[in-house]
Design an enzyme around this catalytic site. Structure first.
Site, PDB file in Angstrom:
ATOM      1  N   THR A 189       7.758   7.324  13.849  1.00 21.34           N
ATOM      2  CA  THR A 189       6.619   6.489  14.215  1.00 21.34           C
ATOM      3  C   THR A 189       6.854   5.717  15.503  1.00 21.34           C
ATOM      4  O   THR A 189       7.997   5.359  15.816  1.00 21.34           O
ATOM      5  CB  THR A 189       6.336   5.478  13.083  1.00 21.34           C
ATOM      6  OG1 THR A 189       5.486   4.447  13.589  1.00 21.34           O
ATOM      7  CG2 THR A 189       7.594   4.799  12.584  1.00 21.34           C
ATOM      8  N   TYR A 237       9.179  -1.499   8.070  1.00 18.91           N
ATOM      9  CA  TYR A 237       8.713  -0.107   8.102  1.00 18.91           C
ATOM     10  C   TYR A 237       9.334   0.623   9.290  1.00 18.91           C
ATOM     11  O   TYR A 237       9.898   1.717   9.148  1.00 18.91           O
ATOM     12  CB  TYR A 237       7.174  -0.078   8.190  1.00 18.91           C
ATOM     13  CG  TYR A 237       6.608   1.269   8.557  1.00 18.91           C
ATOM     14  CD1 TYR A 237       6.675   2.346   7.685  1.00 18.91           C
ATOM     15  CD2 TYR A 237       5.999   1.469   9.802  1.00 18.91           C
ATOM     16  CE1 TYR A 237       6.166   3.592   8.043  1.00 18.91           C
ATOM     17  CE2 TYR A 237       5.478   2.701  10.161  1.00 18.91           C
ATOM     18  CZ  TYR A 237       5.574   3.760   9.281  1.00 18.91           C
ATOM     19  OH  TYR A 237       5.068   4.988   9.629  1.00 18.91           O
TER      20      TYR A 237
HETATM   21  N1  NAD Z   1      -0.872   7.402   9.545  1.00 17.07           N
HETATM   22  C1  NAD Z   1      -0.301   7.078  10.683  1.00 17.07           C
HETATM   23  O1  NAD Z   1      -0.964   6.561  11.602  1.00 17.07           O
HETATM   24  C2  NAD Z   1       1.164   7.349  10.905  1.00 17.07           C
HETATM   25  C3  NAD Z   1       1.699   7.000  12.135  1.00 17.07           C
HETATM   26  C4  NAD Z   1       3.056   7.212  12.367  1.00 17.07           C
HETATM   27  C5  NAD Z   1       3.834   7.841  11.400  1.00 17.07           C
HETATM   28  N2  NAD Z   1       3.295   8.176  10.209  1.00 17.07           N
HETATM   29  C6  NAD Z   1       4.172   8.831   9.229  1.00 17.07           C
HETATM   30  O2  NAD Z   1       3.534   9.997   8.740  1.00 17.07           O
HETATM   31  C7  NAD Z   1       3.925  10.247   7.400  1.00 17.07           C
HETATM   32  C8  NAD Z   1       2.678  10.496   6.544  1.00 17.07           C
HETATM   33  O3  NAD Z   1       1.875   9.317   6.574  1.00 17.07           O
HETATM   34  P1  NAD Z   1       0.391   9.297   6.002  1.00 17.07           P
HETATM   35  O4  NAD Z   1      -0.406   8.432   6.890  1.00 17.07           O
HETATM   36  O5  NAD Z   1      -0.064  10.678   5.695  1.00 17.07           O
HETATM   37  O6  NAD Z   1       0.616   8.472   4.651  1.00 17.07           O
HETATM   38  P2  NAD Z   1       0.166   8.808   3.151  1.00 17.07           P
HETATM   39  O7  NAD Z   1       0.507   7.617   2.338  1.00 17.07           O
HETATM   40  O8  NAD Z   1      -1.216   9.314   3.106  1.00 17.07           O
HETATM   41  O9  NAD Z   1       1.143  10.011   2.785  1.00 17.07           O
HETATM   42  C9  NAD Z   1       2.460   9.830   2.332  1.00 17.07           C
HETATM   43  C10 NAD Z   1       2.645  10.661   1.074  1.00 17.07           C
HETATM   44  O10 NAD Z   1       4.001  10.522   0.639  1.00 17.07           O
HETATM   45  C11 NAD Z   1       4.008  10.363  -0.775  1.00 17.07           C
HETATM   46  N3  NAD Z   1       5.231   9.623  -1.087  1.00 17.07           N
HETATM   47  C12 NAD Z   1       5.574   8.353  -0.719  1.00 17.07           C
HETATM   48  N4  NAD Z   1       6.788   8.026  -1.190  1.00 17.07           N
HETATM   49  C13 NAD Z   1       7.243   9.115  -1.874  1.00 17.07           C
HETATM   50  C14 NAD Z   1       8.428   9.395  -2.599  1.00 17.07           C
HETATM   51  N5  NAD Z   1       9.400   8.480  -2.742  1.00 17.07           N
HETATM   52  N6  NAD Z   1       8.574  10.610  -3.173  1.00 17.07           N
HETATM   53  C15 NAD Z   1       7.590  11.545  -3.053  1.00 17.07           C
HETATM   54  N7  NAD Z   1       6.442  11.334  -2.394  1.00 17.07           N
HETATM   55  C16 NAD Z   1       6.271  10.133  -1.817  1.00 17.07           C
HETATM   56  C17 NAD Z   1       2.719   9.613  -1.102  1.00 17.07           C
HETATM   57  O11 NAD Z   1       2.278   9.826  -2.417  1.00 17.07           O
HETATM   58  C18 NAD Z   1       1.759  10.203  -0.083  1.00 17.07           C
HETATM   59  O12 NAD Z   1       1.068  11.326  -0.602  1.00 17.07           O
HETATM   60  C19 NAD Z   1       4.765   9.055   6.980  1.00 17.07           C
HETATM   61  O13 NAD Z   1       6.129   9.413   7.067  1.00 17.07           O
HETATM   62  C20 NAD Z   1       4.435   7.989   8.009  1.00 17.07           C
HETATM   63  O14 NAD Z   1       5.509   7.102   8.203  1.00 17.07           O
HETATM   64  C21 NAD Z   1       1.982   7.935   9.927  1.00 17.07           C
HETATM   65  O1  UPG Z   2      -8.535  -4.405   9.412  1.00 12.97           O
HETATM   66  C1  UPG Z   2      -7.827  -4.261  10.422  1.00 12.97           C
HETATM   67  C2  UPG Z   2      -6.812  -3.279  10.512  1.00 12.97           C
HETATM   68  C3  UPG Z   2      -6.050  -3.214  11.666  1.00 12.97           C
HETATM   69  N1  UPG Z   2      -6.282  -4.060  12.707  1.00 12.97           N
HETATM   70  C4  UPG Z   2      -5.480  -3.951  13.951  1.00 12.97           C
HETATM   71  O2  UPG Z   2      -5.642  -2.643  14.455  1.00 12.97           O
HETATM   72  C5  UPG Z   2      -4.439  -2.168  15.054  1.00 12.97           C
HETATM   73  C6  UPG Z   2      -4.047  -0.858  14.400  1.00 12.97           C
HETATM   74  O3  UPG Z   2      -3.660  -1.159  13.064  1.00 12.97           O
HETATM   75  P1  UPG Z   2      -3.411  -0.006  11.956  1.00 12.97           P
HETATM   76  O4  UPG Z   2      -4.528   0.972  11.989  1.00 12.97           O
HETATM   77  O5  UPG Z   2      -3.105  -0.684  10.678  1.00 12.97           O
HETATM   78  O6  UPG Z   2      -2.137   0.752  12.532  1.00 12.97           O
HETATM   79  P2  UPG Z   2      -0.697   0.200  12.962  1.00 12.97           P
HETATM   80  O7  UPG Z   2      -0.353  -1.080  12.306  1.00 12.97           O
HETATM   81  O8  UPG Z   2      -0.624   0.275  14.446  1.00 12.97           O
HETATM   82  O9  UPG Z   2       0.262   1.270  12.296  1.00 12.97           O
HETATM   83  C7  UPG Z   2      -0.094   2.653  12.260  1.00 12.97           C
HETATM   84  O10 UPG Z   2       0.451   3.267  13.380  1.00 12.97           O
HETATM   85  C8  UPG Z   2       1.855   3.288  13.405  1.00 12.97           C
HETATM   86  C9  UPG Z   2       2.266   4.008  14.670  1.00 12.97           C
HETATM   87  O11 UPG Z   2       1.855   3.290  15.801  1.00 12.97           O
HETATM   88  C10 UPG Z   2       2.317   4.004  12.161  1.00 12.97           C
HETATM   89  O12 UPG Z   2       3.697   4.101  12.126  1.00 12.97           O
HETATM   90  C11 UPG Z   2       1.858   3.340  10.899  1.00 12.97           C
HETATM   91  O13 UPG Z   2       2.234   4.106   9.783  1.00 12.97           O
HETATM   92  C12 UPG Z   2       0.383   3.246  10.945  1.00 12.97           C
HETATM   93  O14 UPG Z   2      -0.063   2.467   9.855  1.00 12.97           O
HETATM   94  C13 UPG Z   2      -3.406  -3.276  14.843  1.00 12.97           C
HETATM   95  O15 UPG Z   2      -3.351  -4.052  16.000  1.00 12.97           O
HETATM   96  C14 UPG Z   2      -3.994  -4.128  13.714  1.00 12.97           C
HETATM   97  O16 UPG Z   2      -3.641  -5.489  13.794  1.00 12.97           O
HETATM   98  C15 UPG Z   2      -7.279  -5.021  12.637  1.00 12.97           C
HETATM   99  O17 UPG Z   2      -7.483  -5.790  13.579  1.00 12.97           O
HETATM  100  N2  UPG Z   2      -8.018  -5.096  11.494  1.00 12.97           N
END
Ligand code: NAD
Ligand code: UPG
Length: 323
Positions: A116, A140
């Site tokens: 991330t 995180y």
């Molecule tokens: N969504 C974003 O913007 C974002 C950004 C950067 C990195 N990531 C990374 O991408 C990956 C996927 O994120 P996502 O947004 O799809 O989240 P998500 O919560 O939708 O998916 C994560 C999945 O992992 C499963 N999981 C969690 N802990 C587990 C465990 N101990 N054993 C087995 N399964 C488990 C959950 O049930 C879920 O289905 C994560 O590693 C997250 O850190 C996400």
């Molecule tokens: O109700 C809300 C939700 C979010 N934010 C703001 O919007 C921005 C984006 O927030 P969010 O969508 O929660 O994403 P991040 O906190 O930037 O984190 C995301 O993006 C990261 C990578 O940049 C990933 O690692 C994380 O898993 C993922 O949750 C941030 O400044 C928050 O403070 C608000 O102002 N109001």
């Protein structure tokens, strides 16, 4: 080719499983369903299991014997990680150690880790490059940086694993065919919450912080469409399989939007002028994160196709309105 996908029932993992299935890969999902849904796994089998259950994890891997592990499973909320750090270190870091232990024992050769942009903390300059300092400002981000380190050190110890560490920026949007999208038991992501405000599911959207050192005072992020993100995994896998060096890659578009700009796009796309309230900063949030994506663009065949903020919000809205 066989791919073992942890977290394949979650948001990003389920889009990965769909793409792998469509491309003819054999897929197995391992997910404890803590934030995933079994209906989201459109291809291959789902084993409901926890990364912390080493015996089941090793047995499942041994029975499937994948060529590649794609590791998405993690807890993902910055805010929750500040309140529950031990939960995050245990789930994300100990979970990854279990997985690496089993991978090593079974001799699996390829590993793609979901990392991330949160590992950069408060970036000294944007766009951020992979070699810039990594000083996370929330548990995180630290939990993910520890996973990166463990994987790098496993390789350095002589175990011949080929890996890619993908540092995703802010992932959003949904499958354009509308079969899957983001569903979260406790949604915290900006675009999803804004859409829920547009639907009337939450009474208003709160903007966390208006005093950031940015053009409009709200935080800036690099939003990438989930379809481009999962395609990047295949491009990176191809690069590794053709002899590319194990490496760390930023996966973002190299441009940022402020919270207020996102609010404006969501209002335009949904046609709903939902209420917005202004609150304090959320703990653990950096002011600005934008990717320098030149490495992935140069070294792999990755070419973004959905890099338009309206497309991102539209696909997310089409999914969300059906929920
Ligand atoms: N969504 C974003 O913007 C974002 C950004 C950067 C990195 N990531 C990374 O991408 C990956 C996927 O994120 P996502 O947004 O799809 O989240 P998500 O919560 O939708 O998916 C994560 C999945 O992992 C499963 N999981 C969690 N802990 C587990 C465990 N101990 N054993 C087995 N399964 C488990 C959950 O049930 C879920 O289905 C994560 O590693 C997250 O850190 C996400
Ligand atoms: O109700 C809300 C939700 C979010 N934010 C703001 O919007 C921005 C984006 O927030 P969010 O969508 O929660 O994403 P991040 O906190 O930037 O984190 C995301 O993006 C990261 C990578 O940049 C990933 O690692 C994380 O898993 C993922 O949750 C941030 O400044 C928050 O403070 C608000 O102002 N109001």
């Amino acid at each position: 080719m066989r791919v073992f996908v942890t977290g394949g029932a979650g948001y990003i993992g389920s889009h990965m499983v769909k793409l792998l299935g469509e491309k003819g890969f054999e897929v197995l999902t391992y997910d404890n369903l803590s934030n995933g849904r079994k209906e989201a796994v459109l291809y291959g089998h789902l084993v409901v299991g926890d990364l912390l259950d080493y015996e089941l994890l090793e047995k499942t891997l041994r029975d499937f014997m994948p060529d590649v592990v794609m590791h998405f499973a993690a807890k993902v909320s910055v805010e929750e990680s500040v309140k529950e750090p031990i939960l995050y270190y245990e789930n994300n870091f100990c979970g990854t150690l279990n997985l690496l232990k089993a991978v090593k024992k079974l001799g699996i050769g390829y590993f793609i880790l979901s990392s991330t942009a949160a590992v950069y903390g408060i970036a000294q300059k944007v766009p951020v490059k992979e070699e810039d300092p990594t000083v996370p400002i929330n548990p995180y981000g630290w939990s993910k940086l520890f996973c990166e380190r463990a994987l790098i050190d496993l390789r350095a110890s002589g175990y011949p694993i080929k890996y890619a560490i993908l540092r995703y920026f802010n992932v959003a949007g949904a499958d354009p065919e509308g079969k899957i999208g983001q569903v979260s038991k406790n949604p915290t992501h900006l675009i999803l919450r804004a859409l829920k405000a547009a639907k009337g599911e939450i009474p208003y959207l709160e903007v966390y912080g208006t005093d950031y050192p940015t053009k409009d005072g709200t935080a800036i992020r690099d939003y990438i469409h989930v379809m481009d993100l999962v395609q990047a995994h295949l491009d990176v896998l191809e690069y590794l399989m053709k002899g590319g060096q194990s490496d760390v890659f930023n996966v973002g578009y190299g441009r940022g939007y402020s919270v207020l700009e996102i609010v404006k796009v969501v209002k335009e796309v949904t046609g709903v002028d939902f209420e917005v309230k202004y609150g304090p900063r959320r703990e653990g949030d950096p002011p600005m994160l934008i990717a320098d994506n030149s490495k992935i663009l140069q070294k792999t065949s990755f070419k973004p196709k959905y890099d338009d903020i309206y497309t991102i919000v539209k696909t997310a809205w089409e999914w969300e309105r059906k929920q």
